[in-house]
Write an enzyme that holds these catalytic residues in place. Structure first.
Site, PDB file in Angstrom:
ATOM      1  N   SER A  48       1.257   3.869  -3.048  1.00 22.51           N
ATOM      2  CA  SER A  48       0.824   5.250  -2.830  1.00 22.51           C
ATOM      3  C   SER A  48       1.933   6.232  -3.191  1.00 22.51           C
ATOM      4  O   SER A  48       1.673   7.286  -3.783  1.00 22.51           O
ATOM      5  CB  SER A  48       0.382   5.449  -1.380  1.00 22.51           C
ATOM      6  OG  SER A  48       1.474   5.456  -0.476  1.00 22.51           O
TER       7      SER A  48
ATOM      8  N   ALA B 275       0.837  -1.200   0.000  1.00 25.63           N
ATOM      9  CA  ALA B 275       0.000   0.000   0.000  1.00 25.63           C
ATOM     10  C   ALA B 275       0.873   1.252   0.000  1.00 25.63           C
ATOM     11  O   ALA B 275       0.654   2.183  -0.775  1.00 25.63           O
ATOM     12  CB  ALA B 275      -0.932  -0.007   1.202  1.00 25.63           C
ATOM     13  N   TYR B 276       1.852   1.285   0.882  1.00 23.92           N
ATOM     14  CA  TYR B 276       2.726   2.448   0.969  1.00 23.92           C
ATOM     15  C   TYR B 276       3.522   2.631  -0.320  1.00 23.92           C
ATOM     16  O   TYR B 276       3.609   3.734  -0.863  1.00 23.92           O
ATOM     17  CB  TYR B 276       3.676   2.290   2.156  1.00 23.92           C
ATOM     18  CG  TYR B 276       4.559   3.487   2.389  1.00 23.92           C
ATOM     19  CD1 TYR B 276       4.047   4.650   2.956  1.00 23.92           C
ATOM     20  CD2 TYR B 276       5.910   3.457   2.056  1.00 23.92           C
ATOM     21  CE1 TYR B 276       4.852   5.758   3.165  1.00 23.92           C
ATOM     22  CE2 TYR B 276       6.725   4.559   2.266  1.00 23.92           C
ATOM     23  CZ  TYR B 276       6.194   5.708   2.823  1.00 23.92           C
ATOM     24  OH  TYR B 276       6.997   6.802   3.029  1.00 23.92           O
ATOM     25  N   SER B 277       4.088   1.550  -0.839  1.00 28.45           N
ATOM     26  CA  SER B 277       4.872   1.636  -2.067  1.00 28.45           C
ATOM     27  C   SER B 277       4.012   2.128  -3.226  1.00 28.45           C
ATOM     28  O   SER B 277       4.436   2.997  -4.014  1.00 28.45           O
ATOM     29  CB  SER B 277       5.483   0.276  -2.397  1.00 28.45           C
ATOM     30  OG  SER B 277       6.351  -0.161  -1.374  1.00 28.45           O
TER      31      SER B 277
END
Length: 248
Positions: free
Chosen positions: A158, A154-156
């Site tokens: 985003s 998710a972080y990557s």
């Protein structure tokens, strides 16, 4: 500290109550700017405002909510003047977990804050910059947006989206005296690490050839130039602060 001339500029810094955002706001004030700190942490906002002094004001803002963002923009301009600098630093990491078991609601929250939040704040501020034919915008991405980190889909994803948004917006605004760039820092020593396991933090540190985490003042030094009038040509670009991890 090198001298960067930001006299007469007013900066909005999201996530400005702490971490990278606060370090950048502090550097801006030292360079002659006034700042508005946008954050959801009311107590930390007050502490940050007290430390920065009369050059700082605060807004309690949920960047993942368009109405909250647009209202904050209106209040900021009424109280502190036109916004000439924007730094989008608000963001969350989310937990470390494989994609096939990643919590769906958490995925949505990470995307909502990191991607939609960056879009909303740019969407609110850019019209005024276009009208005045001047602005400097820095969106905070991450090396994860270039390389991807395992157990951080998710972080990557985003942060990859933030890089793409920055390149698109920079090209849209190239006909104006508005520079839109992003930085892609390696892991920095901030509170966002509280969301991660020690093993995940060590993995990320081990990937940095310099062998240490990024210091927030190092990021602030780069961004101070990016938001200055001297940065009159470079736009739609990504600047690494990776300690040698990424070189493209």
């Amino acid at each position: 500290m090198n001298s960067i001339d930001l006299d007469g500029q007013h900066a909005v810094v999201t996530g400005g109550a702490q971490g990278l955002g606060f370090a950048m706001a502090r550097r801006f004030v030292a360079s002659g700017a006034t700042v508005s700190l946008w954050d959801l942490d009311e107590a930390r906002l007050e502490t940050a405002r007290e430390e920065l002094g009369s050059a700082a004001s605060t807004e309690l803002v949920d960047v993942a909510d368009w109405a909250s963002v647009d209202a904050a923009r209106a209040r900021t301009e009424e109280r502190a003047g036109k916004i000439s600098i924007l730094v989008n630093s608000a963001g969350i990491a989310g937990p470390a977990a494989p994609l096939d078991v990643y919590d769906i609601e958490t995925w949505k929250k990470v995307i909502d804050v990191n991607v939609n939040g960056t879009f909303y704040v740019n969407r609110a501020v850019v019209p005024g910059m276009k009208e005045r034919n001047y602005g400097r915008i820095v969106n905070i991405a991450s090396v994860a947006g270039k390389e991807g980190n395992p157990n951080a889909s998710a972080y990557s994803a985003s942060k990859a989206a933030v890089i793409g948004l920055t390149k698109s917006l920079g090209k849209e605004l190239a006909q104006y005296d508005i520079a839109v760039n992003c930085i892609s820092p390696a892991t920095a020593q901030t509170r966002i690490l509280e969301q991660l396991t020690p093993e995940h933090i060590e993995y990320m540190r081990s990937r940095i050839p310099r062998g240490r985490l990024l210091e927030v003042d190092e990021a602030a030094a780069m961004v101070a130039w990016l938001v200055s009038k001297e940065n009159s040509f470079t736009t739609a670009s990504t600047f690494d602060l990776s300690g040698g991890r990424t070189t493209y």
